[in-house]
Design a protein around this motif. Structure first.
Motif, PDB file in Angstrom:
ATOM      1  N   LYS A 213      16.709  37.661   8.866  1.00  0.00           N
ATOM      2  CA  LYS A 213      17.786  38.086   9.531  1.00  0.00           C
ATOM      3  C   LYS A 213      19.017  38.265   8.263  1.00  0.00           C
ATOM      4  O   LYS A 213      20.138  38.915   9.067  1.00  0.00           O
ATOM      5  N   ILE A 214      18.964  37.369   7.496  1.00  0.00           N
ATOM      6  CA  ILE A 214      20.321  37.689   6.595  1.00  0.00           C
ATOM      7  C   ILE A 214      20.413  39.220   6.065  1.00  0.00           C
ATOM      8  O   ILE A 214      21.436  39.692   6.051  1.00  0.00           O
ATOM      9  N   PHE A 215      19.067  39.496   5.581  1.00  0.00           N
ATOM     10  CA  PHE A 215      19.041  40.951   4.896  1.00  0.00           C
ATOM     11  C   PHE A 215      19.503  42.108   5.888  1.00  0.00           C
ATOM     12  O   PHE A 215      19.951  42.970   5.752  1.00  0.00           O
ATOM     13  N   ILE A 216      18.808  41.735   7.179  1.00  0.00           N
ATOM     14  CA  ILE A 216      19.168  42.638   8.473  1.00  0.00           C
ATOM     15  C   ILE A 216      20.615  42.738   8.460  1.00  0.00           C
ATOM     16  O   ILE A 216      21.194  43.654   8.655  1.00  0.00           O
ATOM     17  N   ALA A 217      21.325  41.570   8.588  1.00  0.00           N
ATOM     18  CA  ALA A 217      22.813  41.344   9.026  1.00  0.00           C
ATOM     19  C   ALA A 217      23.362  42.132   7.853  1.00  0.00           C
ATOM     20  O   ALA A 217      24.457  42.774   7.988  1.00  0.00           O
ATOM     21  N   ILE A 218      23.315  41.900   6.588  1.00  0.00           N
ATOM     22  CA  ILE A 218      23.891  42.411   5.414  1.00  0.00           C
ATOM     23  C   ILE A 218      23.716  44.050   5.436  1.00  0.00           C
ATOM     24  O   ILE A 218      24.825  44.634   5.308  1.00  0.00           O
ATOM     25  N   LYS A 219      22.462  44.460   5.906  1.00  0.00           N
ATOM     26  CA  LYS A 219      22.185  46.105   5.787  1.00  0.00           C
ATOM     27  C   LYS A 219      22.637  46.637   7.043  1.00  0.00           C
ATOM     28  O   LYS A 219      23.334  47.723   6.957  1.00  0.00           O
ATOM     29  N   TYR A 220      22.193  46.043   8.149  1.00  0.00           N
ATOM     30  CA  TYR A 220      22.668  47.128   9.470  1.00  0.00           C
ATOM     31  C   TYR A 220      23.709  46.609  10.395  1.00  0.00           C
ATOM     32  O   TYR A 220      24.171  47.313  11.377  1.00  0.00           O
ATOM     33  N   GLN A 221      24.192  45.368  10.324  1.00  0.00           N
ATOM     34  CA  GLN A 221      24.898  44.788  11.198  1.00  0.00           C
ATOM     35  C   GLN A 221      26.157  44.326  10.918  1.00  0.00           C
ATOM     36  O   GLN A 221      27.052  43.780  11.377  1.00  0.00           O
ATOM     37  N   GLY A 222      26.815  44.926   9.766  1.00  0.00           N
ATOM     38  CA  GLY A 222      28.031  44.738   9.334  1.00  0.00           C
ATOM     39  C   GLY A 222      28.427  43.562   8.897  1.00  0.00           C
ATOM     40  O   GLY A 222      29.949  43.043   8.972  1.00  0.00           O
ATOM     41  N   TYR A 223      27.722  42.878   8.131  1.00  0.00           N
ATOM     42  CA  TYR A 223      27.783  41.604   7.253  1.00  0.00           C
ATOM     43  C   TYR A 223      27.741  41.941   5.711  1.00  0.00           C
ATOM     44  O   TYR A 223      27.234  40.967   5.214  1.00  0.00           O
ATOM     45  N   PRO A 224      28.326  42.896   5.303  1.00  0.00           N
ATOM     46  CA  PRO A 224      28.040  43.078   3.889  1.00  0.00           C
ATOM     47  C   PRO A 224      28.764  42.219   2.873  1.00  0.00           C
ATOM     48  O   PRO A 224      28.322  41.672   1.767  1.00  0.00           O
ATOM     49  N   LYS A 225      29.982  41.332   3.462  1.00  0.00           N
ATOM     50  CA  LYS A 225      30.403  40.410   2.546  1.00  0.00           C
ATOM     51  C   LYS A 225      29.755  39.028   2.530  1.00  0.00           C
ATOM     52  O   LYS A 225      29.913  38.442   1.564  1.00  0.00           O
ATOM     53  N   LEU A 226      28.786  38.952   3.295  1.00  0.00           N
ATOM     54  CA  LEU A 226      27.742  37.817   3.321  1.00  0.00           C
ATOM     55  C   LEU A 226      26.845  38.122   2.024  1.00  0.00           C
ATOM     56  O   LEU A 226      26.680  37.184   1.197  1.00  0.00           O
ATOM     57  N   GLY A 227      26.591  39.223   1.613  1.00  0.00           N
ATOM     58  CA  GLY A 227      25.926  39.646   0.515  1.00  0.00           C
ATOM     59  C   GLY A 227      26.720  39.468  -0.669  1.00  0.00           C
ATOM     60  O   GLY A 227      25.982  38.891  -1.770  1.00  0.00           O
TER      61      GLY A 227
END
Ligand SMILES: [Zn+2]
Length: 232
Positions: free
Chosen positions: A78-92
């Motif tokens: 889910k981390i990578f889905i969040a980074i990629k598709y759900q608007g959480y690039p800052k997590l990356g």
């Protein structure tokens, strides 16, 4: 404690992207429990590891590293889905900034002149609003003090999403999708660190290297991805 952050959290609770628990004002996007339970890649060499080995029969690559294990059935996917598709690039960006120094101590990033994120097709980047690989690359750049180079490597076609494809289909799908533009930054004789969010078959990174070497035959390449879904 930030009063306004606490107030906003009371009115609009935020949730951990992995377990869904409500976050407190000190947590950003992952709760501290999930942050502590991320499984780090524990390879001990930047010059001989599973990521480097999947590139060896395709391209000469000097060093490679990846920070976290995940697989499609684990919650950490889910981390990578969040980074990629759900608007959480800052997590990356944050995870790369936290974890890259481990790889740097093993030699990854040494002698690197530029950090190059694997680009998205322009159409997809406009739709998504960001390139997740670029945010991860920013985290690496910040921890290393090395400049990003985003004007050379481009994606010339928007290939279909890779998510539901087999390994062979992914490799076919990723052929000749990148182009490196001459006349911008000259990468001949330089060393670049290619950065992507995840690697599975290595086909996307492989085609990026093909494009870079076609334009700059003497460029040297290292690879870093935040996630690794292959053998341990
Ligand atoms: Zn959590």
């Amino acid at each position: 404690m930030n009063f306004w952050r606490t107030l906003v959290d009371l009115l609009l609770p935020r949730h951990c992207v992995v377990c869904g628990a409500e976050l407190d004002s000190t947590e950003k996007d992952l709760c501290n429990v999930c942050l502590c339970r991320i499984v780090p890649v524990t390879w001990t060499s930047a010059t001989d590891n599973p990521l480097l080995r999947i590139m060896w029969d395709r391209h000469e690559v000097d060093a490679a590293g990846s920070s976290f294990y995940y697989n499609a059935s684990s919650d950490y996917h889910k981390i990578f889905i969040a980074i990629k598709y759900q608007g959480y690039p800052k997590l990356g960006e944050r995870l790369a900034r936290l974890s890259f120094p481990v790889w740097n101590a093993l030699g990854l990033g040494c002698g690197v002149d530029y950090i190059i994120p694997v680009p998205l097709a322009m159409q997809r980047q406009l739709k998504r609003g960001y390139n997740q690989a670029e945010w991860i690359a920013r985290g690496v750049a910040a921890s290393m003090g090395i400049p990003l180079c985003t004007d050379v490597l481009v994606r010339r076609k928007s290939n279909e999403t890779q998510t539901r494809k087999s390994a062979r289909q992914r490799q076919e799908n990723a052929k000749n999708i990148f182009l490196a533009r001459k006349g911008r930054t000259d990468l001949n004789g330089r060393t670049v660190l290619l950065v992507d969010d995840v690697v599975t078959t290595g086909a996307t990174i492989s085609d990026s290297i093909r494009a870079l070497r076609e334009a700059f035959p003497t460029v040297r390449v290292q690879i870093y991805t935040l996630g690794w879904a292959g053998e341990r």
